[in-house]
Design a protein around this motif. Structure first.
Motif, mmCIF file in Angstrom:
data_model
loop_
_atom_site.group_PDB
_atom_site.id
_atom_site.type_symbol
_atom_site.label_atom_id
_atom_site.label_comp_id
_atom_site.label_asym_id
_atom_site.label_seq_id
_atom_site.Cartn_x
_atom_site.Cartn_y
_atom_site.Cartn_z
ATOM 1 N N LYS A 110 -1.313 6.400 -15.709
ATOM 2 C CA LYS A 110 -1.618 6.892 -14.373
ATOM 3 C C LYS A 110 -0.898 6.056 -13.319
ATOM 4 O O LYS A 110 -0.405 4.965 -13.593
ATOM 5 C CB LYS A 110 -3.124 6.889 -14.126
ATOM 6 N N GLU A 111 -0.853 6.604 -12.113
ATOM 7 C CA GLU A 111 -0.177 5.910 -11.011
ATOM 8 C C GLU A 111 -1.104 4.894 -10.350
ATOM 9 O O GLU A 111 -2.320 5.097 -10.272
ATOM 10 C CB GLU A 111 0.307 6.921 -9.973
ATOM 11 N N TYR A 112 -0.492 3.809 -9.864
ATOM 12 C CA TYR A 112 -1.229 2.768 -9.142
ATOM 13 C C TYR A 112 -0.412 2.347 -7.928
ATOM 14 O O TYR A 112 0.820 2.420 -7.936
ATOM 15 C CB TYR A 112 -1.451 1.534 -10.024
ATOM 16 N N THR A 113 -1.100 1.886 -6.900
ATOM 17 C CA THR A 113 -0.401 1.265 -5.776
ATOM 18 C C THR A 113 -0.017 -0.159 -6.185
ATOM 19 O O THR A 113 -0.570 -0.706 -7.146
ATOM 20 C CB THR A 113 -1.268 1.211 -4.509
ATOM 21 N N ALA A 114 0.899 -0.761 -5.424
ATOM 22 C CA ALA A 114 1.314 -2.128 -5.739
ATOM 23 C C ALA A 114 0.141 -3.101 -5.657
ATOM 24 O O ALA A 114 0.040 -4.045 -6.453
ATOM 25 C CB ALA A 114 2.431 -2.553 -4.793
ATOM 26 N N CYS A 115 -0.764 -2.871 -4.686
ATOM 27 C CA CYS A 115 -1.953 -3.731 -4.550
ATOM 28 C C CYS A 115 -2.824 -3.661 -5.799
ATOM 29 O O CYS A 115 -3.307 -4.691 -6.303
ATOM 30 C CB CYS A 115 -2.775 -3.327 -3.333
ATOM 31 N N GLU A 116 -3.022 -2.455 -6.302
ATOM 32 C CA GLU A 116 -3.838 -2.273 -7.507
ATOM 33 C C GLU A 116 -3.183 -2.930 -8.717
ATOM 34 O O GLU A 116 -3.857 -3.544 -9.554
ATOM 35 C CB GLU A 116 -4.052 -0.780 -7.769
ATOM 36 N N SER A 146 0.817 -1.221 0.000
ATOM 37 C CA SER A 146 0.000 0.000 0.000
ATOM 38 C C SER A 146 0.849 1.270 0.000
ATOM 39 O O SER A 146 0.366 2.344 -0.363
ATOM 40 C CB SER A 146 -0.926 -0.003 1.222
ATOM 41 N N ASP A 147 2.135 1.116 0.380
ATOM 42 C CA ASP A 147 3.023 2.294 0.438
ATOM 43 C C ASP A 147 3.777 2.523 -0.859
ATOM 44 O O ASP A 147 4.486 3.521 -0.998
ATOM 45 C CB ASP A 147 4.033 2.127 1.586
ATOM 46 N N LYS A 196 3.677 3.379 -4.731
ATOM 47 C CA LYS A 196 2.794 3.961 -5.742
ATOM 48 C C LYS A 196 3.637 4.581 -6.850
ATOM 49 O O LYS A 196 4.538 5.382 -6.582
ATOM 50 C CB LYS A 196 1.884 5.016 -5.114
ATOM 51 N N PHE A 197 3.371 4.177 -8.085
ATOM 52 C CA PHE A 197 4.135 4.708 -9.217
ATOM 53 C C PHE A 197 3.388 4.437 -10.521
ATOM 54 O O PHE A 197 2.401 3.687 -10.542
ATOM 55 C CB PHE A 197 5.543 4.098 -9.269
ATOM 56 N N LYS A 198 3.890 5.038 -11.599
ATOM 57 C CA LYS A 198 3.313 4.827 -12.923
ATOM 58 C C LYS A 198 4.078 3.683 -13.592
ATOM 59 O O LYS A 198 5.251 3.847 -13.936
ATOM 60 C CB LYS A 198 3.423 6.093 -13.765
#
Length: 513
Positions: A114-120, A103-104, A106-108
């Motif tokens: 667009k940017e996403y979290t690792a979970c997404e 959850s910590d 986050k990148f494109k």
């Protein structure tokens, strides 16, 4: 074709093998700092820089393809090593290799807008035909590995995806290469292969800029290693193993053609071979001998009769197996070949046994629930085969003659193979008389007469959890129990998803040798 091959060989005589060099940068050296959080996930990382490289479309495609090839073979589908290549001009060192909560992070990601979290990302890539195969490597870990530059820009989340910010293109001039993994040796080999292959296209050919890796214990390592080493092989050993008669000087020339710089030293029979960093596959003298054979040409090796004459003979157990197979087919049964590994449920629960009573050999790290143990009986495999062919016309008559495996503490490997014969009859009626008749035919073929005298065979009433009560018999031949036959219990039939009665026979054929 021969003209082309000869031309290629002549060119290899003229072109010298390149000498790869690691050079220090004019300015500050690029650093990759590994934090202690990575220790339980992917603890190792190596890095290097290709400076002033010139890509064309073909070179760029080849660069990407090489990474994919390495990922599939030596990297073991990214489980051992994952490669990340980045446009260095878009980044700012030093770089940090760490691990964070999904959850910590986050990148494109690569090729996203667009940017996403690792979970997404993990959810998105579950439907990606290319990347879904690598998610399991870190999916259930509490922390995910990630690489940042000094400005907090994400380079990659190995072994899944790189960041879009540092994406390389045909116009990229300086490439930062990082390899993370669980195998330090493989990571170094993969890095050496990439940089040596593409250093040819750098402004200073065959030179690679060094990068410094700082490990959690504070130790500094400079990569790539590009290590050359020397090996010694006797010329007479090469001649003996390949089956040729060449002088040491000619053998040295042949090896040099294979980009293994060689020279004759010492007593004139020793050949010193320099192994370049591109040849991580050369581990032993036999690998060098193989290269000498390739350079000499397998078709040029003169065929000779072996000095020792031996007469081959079929293994008696296999000969008996082949003879029985033909006669089983002649009796109207169809042969099936099933897996030697199966689930614990197949050989225990479904047959009304506890796993400890089966003396099964367990697989310590099974990849799937279907392959947990070595089979102790051929029956489950045949029943599963019938279940997969229920739409075929009745009756279904199957047999298999293969090995089963039982624990045996007296053997050096702790287990022993037995050759079993199993036959199954599946129809609207149990067909016990057909299975009994088949047993009689098998014994007739094995020249075992009915009756207890003169090494004959008999069947005696018995019970077994897999069989219907009162419909089971134990088979005795030559004074020992060799197996059972009978009508299977309805519970067993139901557990294998069958709907018709079924009878079977399974015997050990080794006592008849």
């Amino acid at each position: 074709m021969n003209y082309v091959l000869n031309l290629a060989w002549n060119l290899m005589k003229l072109i010298k093998a390149p000498v790869y060099k690691r050079v220090m940068p004019n300015g500050e050296i690029q650093k990759l700092i590994i934090t202690e959080e990575t220790a339980k996930i992917r603890p190792y990382a190596v890095a290097a820089v290709l400076r002033n490289i010139k890509f064309t479309k073909d070179r760029y495609d080849s660069f990407i393809e090489l990474q994919e090839k390495l990922h599939q073979n030596i990297c073991r589908k990214r489980a051992l090593v994952a490669i990340g290549t980045h446009d260095l001009d878009t980044l700012s060192g030093p770089f940090t290799y760490t691990a964070k909560k999904p959850s910590d992070i986050k990148f494109k990601p690569l090729n996203k807008t667009k940017e996403y979290t690792a979970c997404e990302l993990m959810n998105i890539y579950k439907t990606d035909n290319h990347l879904k195969h690598y998610l399991h490597i870190i999916e259930n870990k509490p922390l995910y590995p990630v690489i940042y530059d000094s400005n907090g820009v994400v380079l990659s989340m190995p072994p899944v995806i790189n960041g879009n910010h540092s994406k390389i293109t045909v116009n990229t001039r300086n490439i930062f290469i990082e390899c993370t993994g669980t195998d330090f040796t493989k990571a170094k080999i993969v890095l050496d292969i990439i940089v040596t292959t593409f250093s040819e296209y750098c402004e200073n050919q065959f030179t690679v800029e060094a990068a410094e890796v700082v490990f959690p214990n504070g130790k500094l390592h400079t990569f790539p290693e590009l290590a050359y080493r020397k090996e010694m092989v006797r010329a007479d050993l090469i001649n003996k193993k390949v089956g040729i008669r060449e002088t040491p000087e000619n053998l040295a020339k042949l090896l040099t053609r294979m980009c293994l710089k060689s020279e004759v030293i010492g007593d004139g029979n020793q050949i010193e071979i320099e192994i370049p960093p591109t040849r991580a596959d050369i581990i032993h003298a036999c690998d060098i001998i193989e290269d000498a054979a390739i350079a000499y040409g397998y078709n040029n090796i003169q065929m000779t009769l072996p000095k020792t004459y031996t007469i081959a003979n079929q293994f008696p157990l296999n000969k008996l197996t082949e003879l029985l197979r033909h006669d089983m087919a002649a009796a109207g049964f169809t042969e099936a070949l099933t897996f030697a590994l199966c689930s614990q449920e197949d050989i225990a629960d479904k047959l009304g046994l506890h796993i400890s009573a089966t003396k099964a050999v367990l697989i310590s790290n099974p990849k799937t629930a279907e392959f947990q143990v070595a089979r102790t009986t051929l029956l489950p495999g045949l029943l599963k085969t019938i279940a997969a062919n229920r739409k075929m016309p009745l009756p279904l008559k199957l047999f298999e003659i293969s090995d089963i495996v039982i624990q045996d503490s007296s053997r050096d490997v702790g287990a022993r193979n037995y050759r079993h014969l199993c036959a199954v009859y599946y129809n609207k009626n149990p067909g016990f008389e057909i299975i009994h008749g088949l047993l009689d035919r098998i014994m007739q073929l094995l020249d075992v007469p009915p009756g207890e005298k003169k090494g004959g065979y008999v069947i005696k009433a018995s019970e077994g959890p897999a069989f219907f009560p009162g419909r089971c018999a134990e088979i005795f031949a030559r004074g020992q129990s060799i197996g059972k036959l009978g009508v299977l219990h309805p519970d067993v039939i139901t557990k294998f998803e069958l709907t018709m009665p079924c009878s079977c026979v399974e015997i050990n054929i080794e006592p008849f040798l």
